[in-house]
Design a protein around this motif. Sequence first.
Motif, PDB file in Angstrom:
ATOM      1  N   ARG A  69       0.850  -1.185   0.000  1.00 37.85           N
ATOM      2  CA  ARG A  69       0.000   0.000   0.000  1.00 37.85           C
ATOM      3  C   ARG A  69       0.888   1.237   0.000  1.00 37.85           C
ATOM      4  O   ARG A  69       1.941   1.253   0.646  1.00 37.85           O
ATOM      5  N   VAL A  70       0.474   2.257  -0.696  1.00 38.58           N
ATOM      6  CA  VAL A  70       1.162   3.546  -0.656  1.00 38.58           C
ATOM      7  C   VAL A  70       0.242   4.521   0.049  1.00 38.58           C
ATOM      8  O   VAL A  70      -0.892   4.744  -0.384  1.00 38.58           O
ATOM      9  N   ILE A  71       0.705   5.077   1.168  1.00 42.26           N
ATOM     10  CA  ILE A  71      -0.111   6.023   1.930  1.00 42.26           C
ATOM     11  C   ILE A  71       0.464   7.427   1.779  1.00 42.26           C
ATOM     12  O   ILE A  71       1.671   7.625   1.756  1.00 42.26           O
ATOM     13  N   GLY A  72      -0.418   8.396   1.660  1.00 44.53           N
ATOM     14  CA  GLY A  72      -0.007   9.779   1.449  1.00 44.53           C
ATOM     15  C   GLY A  72      -0.850  10.393   0.345  1.00 44.53           C
ATOM     16  O   GLY A  72      -1.706   9.738  -0.251  1.00 44.53           O
ATOM     17  N   ASP A  73      -0.595  11.656   0.069  1.00 46.22           N
ATOM     18  CA  ASP A  73      -1.332  12.369  -0.972  1.00 46.22           C
ATOM     19  C   ASP A  73      -0.652  12.138  -2.314  1.00 46.22           C
ATOM     20  O   ASP A  73       0.231  12.898  -2.725  1.00 46.22           O
ATOM     21  N   VAL A  74      -1.058  11.073  -3.004  1.00 41.77           N
ATOM     22  CA  VAL A  74      -0.399  10.696  -4.263  1.00 41.77           C
ATOM     23  C   VAL A  74      -0.827  11.590  -5.421  1.00 41.77           C
ATOM     24  O   VAL A  74      -0.259  11.486  -6.520  1.00 41.77           O
ATOM     25  N   SER A  75      -1.807  12.463  -5.206  1.00 45.94           N
ATOM     26  CA  SER A  75      -2.302  13.302  -6.300  1.00 45.94           C
ATOM     27  C   SER A  75      -1.234  14.253  -6.834  1.00 45.94           C
ATOM     28  O   SER A  75      -1.343  14.729  -7.965  1.00 45.94           O
ATOM     29  N   ARG A  76      -0.212  14.539  -6.044  1.00 44.02           N
ATOM     30  CA  ARG A  76       0.833  15.461  -6.498  1.00 44.02           C
ATOM     31  C   ARG A  76       1.850  14.778  -7.414  1.00 44.02           C
ATOM     32  O   ARG A  76       2.604  15.432  -8.110  1.00 44.02           O
ATOM     33  N   PHE A  77       1.876  13.462  -7.412  1.00 47.99           N
ATOM     34  CA  PHE A  77       2.806  12.735  -8.263  1.00 47.99           C
ATOM     35  C   PHE A  77       2.347  12.784  -9.720  1.00 47.99           C
ATOM     36  O   PHE A  77       1.149  12.936 -10.003  1.00 47.99           O
ATOM     37  N   ASP A  78       3.290  12.621 -10.642  1.00 55.51           N
ATOM     38  CA  ASP A  78       2.911  12.637 -12.058  1.00 55.51           C
ATOM     39  C   ASP A  78       2.139  11.361 -12.400  1.00 55.51           C
ATOM     40  O   ASP A  78       2.093  10.406 -11.628  1.00 55.51           O
ATOM     41  N   LYS A  79       1.520  11.371 -13.571  1.00 59.80           N
ATOM     42  CA  LYS A  79       0.630  10.281 -13.974  1.00 59.80           C
ATOM     43  C   LYS A  79       1.356   8.938 -14.050  1.00 59.80           C
ATOM     44  O   LYS A  79       0.785   7.888 -13.737  1.00 59.80           O
ATOM     45  N   LYS A  80       2.619   8.974 -14.462  1.00 56.11           N
ATOM     46  CA  LYS A  80       3.388   7.741 -14.587  1.00 56.11           C
ATOM     47  C   LYS A  80       3.554   7.072 -13.230  1.00 56.11           C
ATOM     48  O   LYS A  80       3.381   5.850 -13.106  1.00 56.11           O
ATOM     49  N   LEU A  81       3.879   7.862 -12.216  1.00 57.24           N
ATOM     50  CA  LEU A  81       4.063   7.311 -10.885  1.00 57.24           C
ATOM     51  C   LEU A  81       2.728   6.870 -10.290  1.00 57.24           C
ATOM     52  O   LEU A  81       2.634   5.817  -9.656  1.00 57.24           O
ATOM     53  N   GLN A  82       1.683   7.655 -10.501  1.00 58.77           N
ATOM     54  CA  GLN A  82       0.362   7.270 -10.001  1.00 58.77           C
ATOM     55  C   GLN A  82      -0.084   5.938 -10.607  1.00 58.77           C
ATOM     56  O   GLN A  82      -0.668   5.094  -9.918  1.00 58.77           O
ATOM     57  N   LYS A  83       0.215   5.748 -11.884  1.00 62.19           N
ATOM     58  CA  LYS A  83      -0.144   4.491 -12.546  1.00 62.19           C
ATOM     59  C   LYS A  83       0.641   3.328 -11.953  1.00 62.19           C
ATOM     60  O   LYS A  83       0.085   2.244 -11.710  1.00 62.19           O
ATOM     61  N   ALA A  84       1.930   3.540 -11.683  1.00 62.11           N
ATOM     62  CA  ALA A  84       2.767   2.491 -11.101  1.00 62.11           C
ATOM     63  C   ALA A  84       2.258   2.101  -9.713  1.00 62.11           C
ATOM     64  O   ALA A  84       2.237   0.928  -9.347  1.00 62.11           O
ATOM     65  N   ILE A  85       1.838   3.106  -8.938  1.00 59.24           N
ATOM     66  CA  ILE A  85       1.293   2.850  -7.607  1.00 59.24           C
ATOM     67  C   ILE A  85       0.009   2.032  -7.714  1.00 59.24           C
ATOM     68  O   ILE A  85      -0.169   1.019  -7.017  1.00 59.24           O
ATOM     69  N   PHE A  86      -0.885   2.458  -8.594  1.00 55.92           N
ATOM     70  CA  PHE A  86      -2.165   1.765  -8.763  1.00 55.92           C
ATOM     71  C   PHE A  86      -1.965   0.314  -9.164  1.00 55.92           C
ATOM     72  O   PHE A  86      -2.597  -0.601  -8.607  1.00 55.92           O
ATOM     73  N   GLU A  87      -1.069   0.067 -10.122  1.00 58.59           N
ATOM     74  CA  GLU A  87      -0.869  -1.283 -10.618  1.00 58.59           C
ATOM     75  C   GLU A  87      -0.216  -2.179  -9.570  1.00 58.59           C
ATOM     76  O   GLU A  87      -0.573  -3.359  -9.436  1.00 58.59           O
ATOM     77  N   ALA A  88       0.732  -1.637  -8.803  1.00 59.03           N
ATOM     78  CA  ALA A  88       1.395  -2.424  -7.766  1.00 59.03           C
ATOM     79  C   ALA A  88       0.421  -2.771  -6.643  1.00 59.03           C
ATOM     80  O   ALA A  88       0.405  -3.902  -6.142  1.00 59.03           O
ATOM     81  N   GLU A  89      -0.406  -1.804  -6.258  1.00 58.06           N
ATOM     82  CA  GLU A  89      -1.396  -2.064  -5.210  1.00 58.06           C
ATOM     83  C   GLU A  89      -2.440  -3.077  -5.669  1.00 58.06           C
ATOM     84  O   GLU A  89      -2.837  -3.968  -4.909  1.00 58.06           O
ATOM     85  N   LYS A  90      -2.868  -2.939  -6.912  1.00 57.63           N
ATOM     86  CA  LYS A  90      -3.874  -3.866  -7.446  1.00 57.63           C
ATOM     87  C   LYS A  90      -3.329  -5.284  -7.510  1.00 57.63           C
ATOM     88  O   LYS A  90      -4.028  -6.245  -7.141  1.00 57.63           O
ATOM     89  N   LEU A  91      -2.089  -5.425  -7.957  1.00 59.11           N
ATOM     90  CA  LEU A  91      -1.480  -6.740  -8.100  1.00 59.11           C
ATOM     91  C   LEU A  91      -1.411  -7.473  -6.762  1.00 59.11           C
ATOM     92  O   LEU A  91      -1.632  -8.684  -6.687  1.00 59.11           O
ATOM     93  N   THR A  92      -1.117  -6.744  -5.686  1.00 57.22           N
ATOM     94  CA  THR A  92      -0.868  -7.372  -4.386  1.00 57.22           C
ATOM     95  C   THR A  92      -2.053  -7.268  -3.423  1.00 57.22           C
ATOM     96  O   THR A  92      -1.946  -7.694  -2.265  1.00 57.22           O
ATOM     97  N   SER A  93      -3.165  -6.725  -3.874  1.00 59.52           N
ATOM     98  CA  SER A  93      -4.276  -6.389  -2.978  1.00 59.52           C
ATOM     99  C   SER A  93      -4.886  -7.594  -2.266  1.00 59.52           C
ATOM    100  O   SER A  93      -5.426  -7.460  -1.164  1.00 59.52           O
ATOM    101  N   SER A  94      -4.821  -8.766  -2.875  1.00 58.60           N
ATOM    102  CA  SER A  94      -5.441  -9.955  -2.275  1.00 58.60           C
ATOM    103  C   SER A  94      -4.481 -10.757  -1.405  1.00 58.60           C
ATOM    104  O   SER A  94      -4.880 -11.760  -0.807  1.00 58.60           O
ATOM    105  N   ASN A  95      -3.235 -10.340  -1.337  1.00 54.64           N
ATOM    106  CA  ASN A  95      -2.260 -11.077  -0.539  1.00 54.64           C
ATOM    107  C   ASN A  95      -2.566 -10.921   0.953  1.00 54.64           C
ATOM    108  O   ASN A  95      -2.981  -9.855   1.405  1.00 54.64           O
ATOM    109  N   ASP A  96      -2.345 -11.984   1.710  1.00 52.14           N
ATOM    110  CA  ASP A  96      -2.675 -11.940   3.138  1.00 52.14           C
ATOM    111  C   ASP A  96      -1.453 -12.135   4.032  1.00 52.14           C
ATOM    112  O   ASP A  96      -1.572 -12.506   5.201  1.00 52.14           O
ATOM    113  N   GLY A  97      -0.276 -11.852   3.478  1.00 48.36           N
ATOM    114  CA  GLY A  97       0.943 -11.882   4.286  1.00 48.36           C
ATOM    115  C   GLY A  97       1.180 -10.528   4.927  1.00 48.36           C
ATOM    116  O   GLY A  97       0.238  -9.798   5.234  1.00 48.36           O
ATOM    117  N   ILE A  98       2.426 -10.173   5.138  1.00 53.55           N
ATOM    118  CA  ILE A  98       2.750  -8.893   5.755  1.00 53.55           C
ATOM    119  C   ILE A  98       2.224  -7.736   4.910  1.00 53.55           C
ATOM    120  O   ILE A  98       2.253  -7.782   3.675  1.00 53.55           O
TER     121      ILE A  98
END
Length: 247
Positions: A95-124
């Motif tokens: 998870r990425v916590i903070g105000d991500v709206s200030r980041f450029d679109k490329k970084l926001q997309k990377a955050i979204f995709e990484a969070e989506k990929l790992t969202s169902s994991n139940d480890g740490i």
Amino acid sequence: MQTKPRHIAIIMDGNGRWAKTRGKKRVQGHKEGMERAREMVQTCGALGIEALTLFAFSSENWNRPQDEVGFLMNLFVTGLTKESKSLHKNNVQLRVIGDVSRFDKKLQKAIFEAEKLTSSNDGIVLQIAANYGGQWDILQAASKAANESFQNGNGMVELTSSDIEAKLTGADIPHPDLLIRTGGEQRISNFLLWQCAYSELYFSPLLWPDFDSEALKEAVSEFGQRQRRFGKTGEQVEADISAINNN
């Protein structure tokens, strides 16, 4: 006595100074710091820690030299893209916590995709605090709670601590039991102000790239020797422990 923290938060301080003492550019310290972050995730997973929050970029860090900020943003994108598959393979929920709206679109997309990929994991749960500030977190939580109450037609808003608690980032995981800061500084720098109200504080003189798995284990070991009182007396805590052990 709680012998192991459920949630560890770390202020990763000292990358620039680490590089400077070695005659390198500050950005080399950030690269090395990313390697150390990877080691911390692995070590916490092995120790059975439920959550790890790393302070990667504060809302005040925009005031740093622009070339360093630009490098950090690019490193963040590269790191998310490179590490997300490995995190997913190891059952880590990112998870990425903070105000991500200030980041450029490329970084926001990377955050979204990484969070989506790992969202169902139940480890740490790995939280990366980026463009994050504790005051911002409390303010956004209070605003959300107040707006929700107003929209429900409650008239004058009288918020409770529970109202704000529910809207904070990471509201579904335990508050940090242990807050570690590397680099020799002894302050919390606007990091998880609400959540760390009763955290045990551990300040290490080691610069972040030198803070390895053994240093983390030492911090966890010291945590296990502390008595957490939460406003009670030491005698009350001992009585509570005795009652639990006798049941």
